[in-house]
Design an enzyme around this catalytic site. Structure first.
Site, PDB file in Angstrom:
ATOM      1  N   HIS A 163       0.939  -1.357  -0.033  1.00  0.00           N
ATOM      2  CA  HIS A 163       0.023  -0.119  -0.005  1.00  0.00           C
ATOM      3  C   HIS A 163       0.869   1.181  -0.036  1.00  0.00           C
ATOM      4  O   HIS A 163       1.707   1.395   0.967  1.00  0.00           O
ATOM      5  CB  HIS A 163      -0.939  -0.047   1.178  1.00  0.00           C
ATOM      6  CG  HIS A 163      -2.148  -0.826   1.100  1.00  0.00           C
ATOM      7  ND1 HIS A 163      -3.167  -0.497   1.603  1.00  0.00           N
ATOM      8  CD2 HIS A 163      -2.419  -1.910   0.151  1.00  0.00           C
ATOM      9  CE1 HIS A 163      -4.032  -1.637   1.368  1.00  0.00           C
ATOM     10  NE2 HIS A 163      -3.710  -2.489   0.472  1.00  0.00           N
ATOM     11  N   TYR A 206      -9.845   5.790   6.575  1.00  0.00           N
ATOM     12  CA  TYR A 206     -10.151   6.239   8.140  1.00  0.00           C
ATOM     13  C   TYR A 206     -11.084   7.346   7.924  1.00  0.00           C
ATOM     14  O   TYR A 206     -10.852   8.154   7.103  1.00  0.00           O
ATOM     15  CB  TYR A 206      -8.679   6.724   8.524  1.00  0.00           C
ATOM     16  CG  TYR A 206      -7.590   5.812   8.899  1.00  0.00           C
ATOM     17  CD1 TYR A 206      -6.851   5.347   7.852  1.00  0.00           C
ATOM     18  CD2 TYR A 206      -7.505   5.268   9.895  1.00  0.00           C
ATOM     19  CE1 TYR A 206      -5.854   4.514   7.853  1.00  0.00           C
ATOM     20  CE2 TYR A 206      -6.458   4.198  10.412  1.00  0.00           C
ATOM     21  CZ  TYR A 206      -5.664   3.891   9.476  1.00  0.00           C
ATOM     22  OH  TYR A 206      -4.590   3.221   9.583  1.00  0.00           O
ATOM     23  N   TYR A 219       3.354   7.490  10.000  1.00  0.00           N
ATOM     24  CA  TYR A 219       2.564   6.238   9.780  1.00  0.00           C
ATOM     25  C   TYR A 219       3.487   5.079   9.153  1.00  0.00           C
ATOM     26  O   TYR A 219       3.204   3.950   9.566  1.00  0.00           O
ATOM     27  CB  TYR A 219       1.625   6.605   8.718  1.00  0.00           C
ATOM     28  CG  TYR A 219       0.428   5.689   8.304  1.00  0.00           C
ATOM     29  CD1 TYR A 219      -0.713   5.632   9.150  1.00  0.00           C
ATOM     30  CD2 TYR A 219       0.632   4.669   7.574  1.00  0.00           C
ATOM     31  CE1 TYR A 219      -1.632   4.609   8.904  1.00  0.00           C
ATOM     32  CE2 TYR A 219      -0.518   3.798   7.344  1.00  0.00           C
ATOM     33  CZ  TYR A 219      -1.599   3.701   8.099  1.00  0.00           C
ATOM     34  OH  TYR A 219      -2.584   2.837   7.868  1.00  0.00           O
TER      35      TYR A 219
END
Ligand SMILES: Cc1cc2nc3c(=O)[nH]c(=O)nc-3n(C[C@H](O)[C@H](O)[C@H](O)COP(=O)(O)OP(=O)(O)OC[C@H]3O[C@@H](n4cnc5c(N)ncnc54)[C@H](O)[C@@H]3O)c2cc1C
Length: 396
Positions: free
Chosen positions: A73, A201, A384
């Site tokens: 991803h 999200y 992240y």
């Protein structure tokens, strides 16, 4: 009585990975796990790996299936107020993430360790640690109704938040920092195609939602729920309807639903213990720290601890130098606190904490800022993908 170099408590990802890396470095270990192998391999937990975690699993020789089946991803979506914005991880922070379920990692590691008979003792009951402040600690346990004892040089406490390792340390030897969040995550696993190619999200007035996945045909979805809720209160129908209500309209319209394979509620907590070393006992992974899953950091922190401890043990057995082992706690905690801060920040940004409308408007303003400022997006992206040991691209 058995003898080994490193006794490892717990066969979660940290315990099995440490054992596998040690074996490849010629260092003997025995893992004691209170559950059965079937139980451990069936637990549905994390699913998103930082690239440094991928690299360590490859170095451990257990990455072949992960590379074949894992999904790379390069970004994810943040949605709010019927709009959404893509965080370009690869473009902003120079690294991608890999979607590969924790249960698959456990299966790969357990398979690799099974090649060495006796390396893992499954269903080891009443594990007890003693003399961990002395040069040759002892671990006792019951297996098949027989009380056994292991003498070792070091103990790695890889037994999670509720394990025996941290509980064996007198309370006045450690400091615990904790934040318990006033909500939980209701998670559903279903064999339906994921909502999108990337994770979504969502911040919504009704509460947070996350659309994640384990493979191209298996989705993992979550909605924020009250802590006191039970799984029985959430029929599949209620779950899908609530998830749909929290997504921007164009996403809601394409949500594919189906029967749940697994449904569970997890409380959210931040927790850090300091230090992470007590004499010959080292705490690793969830035994020392817990983060809310919003930032996908729990499993990755556990892997990062293993890397530091493994290198320290290799140095010790190679040259008798204790320098890296002496630095273990400080080095691990540096990363842990940064991930704790990020996980707290992302949780605070995305969840509904109360009926405080002012706080909700601040969240919306920050999300808007995230969409407009590459500096803000960059900060999110580099945290992240995981703050490595080298500076992120955003700082160049
Ligand atoms: C329900 C749930 C969902 C999660 N979802 C996410 C997520 O989406 N993203 C994310 O990043 N992280 C998530 N996490 C966190 C992530 O799974 C953990 O950070 C990770 O499992 C830590 O690995 P570990 O090996 O340190 O601990 P664990 O995986 O907890 O392993 C500890 C092992 O020790 C064993 N053990 C415990 N006590 C004893 C004892 N007395 N004797 C012998 N063995 C013992 C346990 O049975 C277990 O096998 C989730 C955790 C939970 C519980």
């Amino acid at each position: 009585m058995w003898s080994t170099q490193v006794a490892i408590i717990g066969a979660g990802p940290s315990g099995l990975l440490l054992s596998q890396l040690l074996q490849r470095s010629g260092i003997a270990s025995i893992v004691l796990e209170r559950q059965s192998r079937t139980h451990v391999e069936a637990r549905i937990r994390a699913g998103l790996l930082e690239w440094t975690s991928v690299e360590l699993l490859l170095e451990a020789g257990v990455g072949e299936r992960m590379i074949r089946e894992g999904l790379v991803h390069d970004g994810f979506e943040v949605a709010w107020a019927d709009t959404h914005h893509r965080i370009d991880l690869k473009g902003l922070a120079g690294r991608s993430m890999l979607v590969y379920g924790q249960s698959e990692i456990e299966r790969d590691l357990a398979e690799a360790r099974a090649a060495e008979p006796g390396a893992v003792v499954w269903e080891a009951c009443d594990v007890a640690l003693s003399d961990w402040d002395a040069p040759r600690p002892r671990v006792t346990y019951t297996h098949r109704s027989v009380r056994e004892e292991i003498r070792c040089d070091f103990i790695a406490g890889c037994d999670g938040f509720h394990g025996v390792s941290r509980a064996s340390v007198p309370p006045d030897r450690l400091t615990a920092y904790e934040r318990v969040y006033p909500f939980g995550w209701l998670g559903v696993l279903a064999d339906v195609p994921p909502l999108s190619d990337e994770l979504v999200y969502a911040n919504h007035e009704r509460g947070f939602a996350l659309c994640s996945m384990r493979s191209r045909g298996r989705s993992r979805y979550y909605v924020q729920c009250p802590l006191e809720d039970t799984v029985e209160q959430w029929t599949d129908e209620r779950f899908w309807s609530e998830l749909r209500a929290r997504l921007p309209r164009h996403y809601a319209a394409r949500l594919v639903t189906g029967p749940s394979l697994e449904k569970s509620i997890a409380p959210l907590r931040s927790f850090v213990t300091e230090p992470m070393r007590f004499g010959q006992l080292f705490l690793v992974g969830d035994a020392a720290h817990i983060v809310p899953p919003t930032g996908a950091k729990g499993l990755n922190l556990a892997v990062a601890d293993v890397r530091v401890l493994w290198r320290g043990l290799v140095e010790f057995y190679g040259s008798r130098s204790t320098q890296l082992l002496d630095e273990y706690s400080a080095r691990a905690l540096q990363r842990v606190w940064k991930a704790t801060r990020f996980s707290w920040w992302f949780t605070t940004l995305m969840h509904r904490f109360s009926e405080d409308r002012f706080a909700h408007r601040l969240q919306l303003a920050e999300l808007d800022y995230l969409a407009q400022s590459s500096a803000a997006a960059c900060s999110l992206a580099e945290n992240y993908v995981g703050l490595g040991f080298e500076p992120g691209r955003c700082q160049e």
